[in-house]
Design a protein around this motif. Structure first.
Motif, PDB file in Angstrom:
ATOM      1  N   THR A 111       0.800  -1.198  -0.055  1.00 37.59           N
ATOM      2  CA  THR A 111      -0.106  -0.013  -0.002  1.00 37.59           C
ATOM      3  C   THR A 111       0.906   0.930   0.160  1.00 37.59           C
ATOM      4  O   THR A 111       2.084   1.204   0.647  1.00 37.59           O
ATOM      5  CB  THR A 111      -0.989   0.125   1.306  1.00 37.59           C
TER       6      THR A 111
ATOM      7  N   GLU B  94      -1.578  -1.007  -3.893  1.00 42.42           N
ATOM      8  CA  GLU B  94      -2.845  -0.182  -3.824  1.00 42.42           C
ATOM      9  C   GLU B  94      -2.504   1.209  -3.396  1.00 42.42           C
ATOM     10  O   GLU B  94      -1.828   1.564  -2.267  1.00 42.42           O
ATOM     11  CB  GLU B  94      -3.706  -1.077  -2.668  1.00 42.42           C
TER      12      GLU B  94
ATOM     13  N   SER C  13      -7.694   3.857  -4.615  1.00 39.64           N
ATOM     14  CA  SER C  13      -8.143   2.847  -4.343  1.00 39.64           C
ATOM     15  C   SER C  13      -9.657   3.363  -3.573  1.00 39.64           C
ATOM     16  O   SER C  13      -9.443   4.123  -2.555  1.00 39.64           O
ATOM     17  CB  SER C  13      -7.431   2.140  -3.269  1.00 39.64           C
TER      18      SER C  13
ATOM     19  N   ARG D 130       0.986   1.388  -9.204  1.00 34.74           N
ATOM     20  CA  ARG D 130       0.025   0.419  -9.587  1.00 34.74           C
ATOM     21  C   ARG D 130       0.449  -0.487 -10.522  1.00 34.74           C
ATOM     22  O   ARG D 130       0.190  -1.739 -10.272  1.00 34.74           O
ATOM     23  CB  ARG D 130      -0.991   1.158 -10.509  1.00 34.74           C
TER      24      ARG D 130
END
Ligand SMILES: O=P(O)(O)O[C@@H]1C[C@H](O)[C@@H](CO)O1
Ligand SMILES: Nc1nc2[nH]cnc2c(=O)[nH]1
Length: 268
Positions: A114, A222, A161, A217
């Motif tokens: 993330t 994320e 996201s 990405r």
């Protein structure tokens, strides 16, 4: 991958290996890229960490833009989520695109799944105010380039996201969303350009983020984007724009933004 594509990836892997050695963390969970004036927020997110000067890591450049720190902080937050907090290199500093996204690729190579991209942006949408945080819902890449080379056709639907935006709204239901237009800079926009950007659907305007988001990405991360409206965009107030105003607005909001980001990374 072609030779060109391999070098940046190899450099990111060696930077990640150096980070693991310097921080003692074999892997990291979440990366946070701190935009102009966001560095004070880092202390709200996590103070007791290990700072590694970026100049000592393979492939990184020392930042030259005021408001961007020169080190990467590795810190444990919440239930042992190990965070990497880093600054950024801008395209307008005259570096190739792979340099701009080296930090993102290093974070991915360090295990982060993330990434939180923060930035200082000009507010275009009616009603935005200086100091307002805005969730990035989508972007307009107006840099005329990409961090990707070759037949790497990456899907960018839901690039920012929606799951993480829901998490953020669970923390602060008042958070608004906006489309971020990423321009090359370093000049600010003309009033005519701001009118054009509004016409094509931009709510925010900045000089970073979009290339980092694409690279993140492509690396399978994320992505969550958060802009701080540090000024109303050119022509909206009749006042000239300057970087010091951007930094001051960021500094004033840093504590509150740091608290929001800390809660977000704990829940992400
Ligand atoms: O690094 P970010 O995008 O947060 O900084 C923005 C864009 C320029 O670097 C700077 C202009 O004041 O703010
Ligand atoms: N391009 C651009 N970047 C910014 N960063 C902070 N404010 C602005 C702005 O008005 N325009």
């Amino acid at each position: 991958m072609t030779g060109t594509q391999q070098e940046p990836q190899i450099l990111a892997q060696s930077a990640a290996a150096a980070l693991a050695e310097r921080t003692g963390s074999e892997t990291h969970d979440i990366a946070v890229v701190l935009g102009s004036g966001w560095k004070p927020a880092a202390d709200e997110i996590g103070q007791d960490g290990i700072e590694v000067p970026v100049a000592e890591l393979p492939g990184f450049l020392a930042p030259v833009v005021a408001g961007h720190g020169g080190s990467i902080r590795s810190v444990e937050v919440g239930d042992k989520r190990v965070l990497l907090m880093l600054g950024r290199t801008h395209r307008y500093e005259g570096h190739p695109v792979h340099q701009v996204v080296h930090g993102v690729r290093t974070a991915a190579a360090a295990g982060c799944r993330t990434i939180v991209l923060t930035n200082a942006a000009g507010g275009i949408r009616e009603g935005y105010w200086v100091g307002q945080p805005v969730l990035i819902s989508d972007h307009l890449n107006l840099t005329a380039t990409s961090p990707l080379v070759g037949a790497e056709f990456v899907d960018l639907t839901d690039l920012y996201s929606s799951r993480l935006r829901d998490v953020a709204r669970g923390i602060d239901a008042s958070l608004q969303e906006g489309v971020y237009a990423g321009l090359p800079g370093p000049h600010f926009e003309t009033p005519a350009e701001i009118r054009m950007l509004r016409t094509i659907g931009a709510d925010l305007v900045g000089m970073s983020t979009v290339l980092e988001a694409i690279a993140a990405r492509a690396a399978g991360m994320e992505v969550f984007g958060l802009s701080m409206v540090t000024n109303l965009a050119a022509g909206l107030t009749g006042q000239p724009l300057n970087h010091l105003e951007v930094l001051e607005a960021g500094r004033q909001a840093a504590t509150e933004m740091g608290k929001l980001l800390r809660e977000l990374v704990v829940r992400a």
